[in-house]
Motif scaffolding. Structure first.
Motif: not given
Ligand SMILES: Cc1ncc(COP(=O)(O)O)c(C=O)c1O
Length: 449
Positions: A315-327
């Motif tokens: 849950t709330s995996h940092p690499i996925s969250l970073a991908a979402a922000i950049a996306n």
């Protein structure tokens, strides 16, 4: 990095993989090696035009360096943190989503994908209302975990019944082309059509008992089950019924969100604000797995002094969250939602033109870059070119020809889905439609009457 030649990908993968949604002996995977923009390439160097954004998810297109670099940076800084911890990408993404999601959704739970986003939305709704039942539509797909399968209305749930989550009741979709209620009066006005389907829903609410229903969950625009675009007033009407009976509205924007329909979210077309909204796919454009549940402050506040029982290791995996922000930043910087909005009428025109050329096309529908072609044997009887929940020799032949010619798209029963990356140009759309035009000569031969 991985020490095998491209020619080994397919045989080795076939030897050791178990494939989802497949009979293992019948799979025929494309050995994909790289992707850029609206194209991907296989191990033989063959190029495919991606008319399905892979799994209806690569909204910003393939190989975007800004998203890839954001993930690399995050991996170098902090690749993982416990879900109980606050991280920089978690702080930033929550704020960004508050800005772009409709109305007053301002708290976000991060999940691994769409199915667990829907499962968590249901838990939140049940906890908040103290009620149990969830109403969803028959023509819906909400995911493949046990709870999400129960929510799903389409036949994908049937293999696992009755061992699914209890408490789900299905109702009918406002599907004008094949409307049960309007077989003898297909020219009914849109307002009356909408009212009939809202009456149908209200009747079910009354039969089930409003005091037992926690939420109505619907795909704002139905995806695989037919790109069913709500008629004018429908979404507002569902919202009003929810308010009247103190039922929460959950919008599943997993496929329809992040620019797909030409707005950030499909509900934005009708100015409807759901109480809970689920997202995935276009949230990261699939550069990393991530889903989210957006909720109103009062729903989050219901758990101020009560523990929310739920969560997963990733849950709330940092690499996925970073991908979402950049996306999301890419979408904003490159005006991708605006582009999808502008390309909407272009796709619509191409679909309509194709419909005029091919007698096997019964109907086309689209909103933004979310389109469908319904193939029929007979325009008058609307007999689908493949039976319910099945395929036919013609559909198999079309699929084969499209792939041969380098066009990748999703075929669902008798329908062809057109869901390309949102960066697609008019020329690239035309390139795909030229292949469709050729392939549909196969289905035209099966037209009767
Ligand atoms: C509308 C909708 N909801 C939920 C899901 C499930 O998402 P996931 O596959 O990420 O679990 C999908 C996936 O296709 C979807 O289209």
């Amino acid at each position: 990095m991985f020490d095998i030649p491209d020619s080994e990908i397919l045989p080795l993968a076939l030897e050791h993989s178990f494939w989802t949604w497949s009979a293992q002996a019948k799979v025929s995977p494309i050995p994909v090696t790289r992707a850029k923009g609206v194209y991907f390439w296989d191990a033989n160097g063959k190029r495919y035009l991606d008319f399905n954004s892979m799994t209806m998810c690569v909204n910003i297109g393939h190989g975007n360096e800004r998203v890839i670099n954001a993930m690399i940076e995050q991996a170098k800084t902090l690749p993982y943190a416990a879900p109980s911890m606050a991280t920089k990408p978690r702080a930033v993404l929550g704020k960004l989503l508050t800005e772009i999601t409709p109305g007053n959704l301002d708290h976000f739970m991060f999940t691994l994908g769409g199915a667990d986003a829907n499962e968590n939305a249901v838990k939140l709704a049940r906890g908040y209302t103290g009620k149990h039942k969830i109403l969803t539509r028959y023509r819906s797909y909400h995911g493949a975990t046990a709870g999400a399968m129960a929510l799903t209305g389409d036949p994908r749930r049937l293999a696992w019944e009755p061992s699914l989550m209890p408490g789900v009741v299905h109702f009918l979709d406002p599907y004008r082309y094949r409307s049960t209620f309007h077989r003898t009066n297909p020219n009914i006005s849109e307002a009356d059509f909408t009212e009939d389907y809202l009456n149908h829903l209200e009747e079910i609410i009354q039969y089930e008992g409003p005091n037992t229903i926690a939420a109505i969950l619907l795909e704002s625009v139905t995806g695989t089950n037919g790109i069913i675009i709500p008629p004018a007033g429908y979404m507002q009407g569902v919202r009003a019924l929810c308010d009247k009976y103190h039922i929460l509205l959950i919008a599943d924007e997993v496929m329809s969100g992040f620019g797909r329909t030409g707005e950030w979210f499909a509900v934005d077309h009708w100015d409807v604000v759901p109480d809970l909204m689920t997202m995935a796919k276009g949230l990261t454009s699939a550069y990393a797995p991530l889903g989210a549940v957006g909720m109103k402050a009062e729903i989050a506040a219901a758990y101020n002094n009560v523990t929310y029982q739920g969560g997963l290791t990733y849950t709330s995996h940092p690499i996925s969250l970073a991908a979402a922000i950049a996306n999301i930043q890419v979408m904003q910087e490159d005006h991708i939602v605006e582009h999808a909005h502008e390309m909407g009428p272009v796709l619509h025109r191409m679909l309509a033109d194709l419909g005029e050329q091919h007698p096997s096309i019964g109907e086309v529908r689209s909103i933004g870059l979310f389109g469908i072609i319904e193939l029929v044997r007979n325009r008058k009887t609307k007999e689908p070119l493949a039976p319910w929940n099945s395929t036919s020799p013609e559909m198999v032949a079309v699929r084969k020809m499209l792939l041969q010619k380098g066009l990748f798209l999703d075929i669902h029963w008798h329908t062809l889905l057109i869901i390309p990356p949102l960066i697609i140009t008019e020329e690239q759309l035309a390139e795909g439609f030229a292949i469709l035009d050729e392939a549909l000569s196969i289905t035209d031969q099966s037209v009767q009457g």
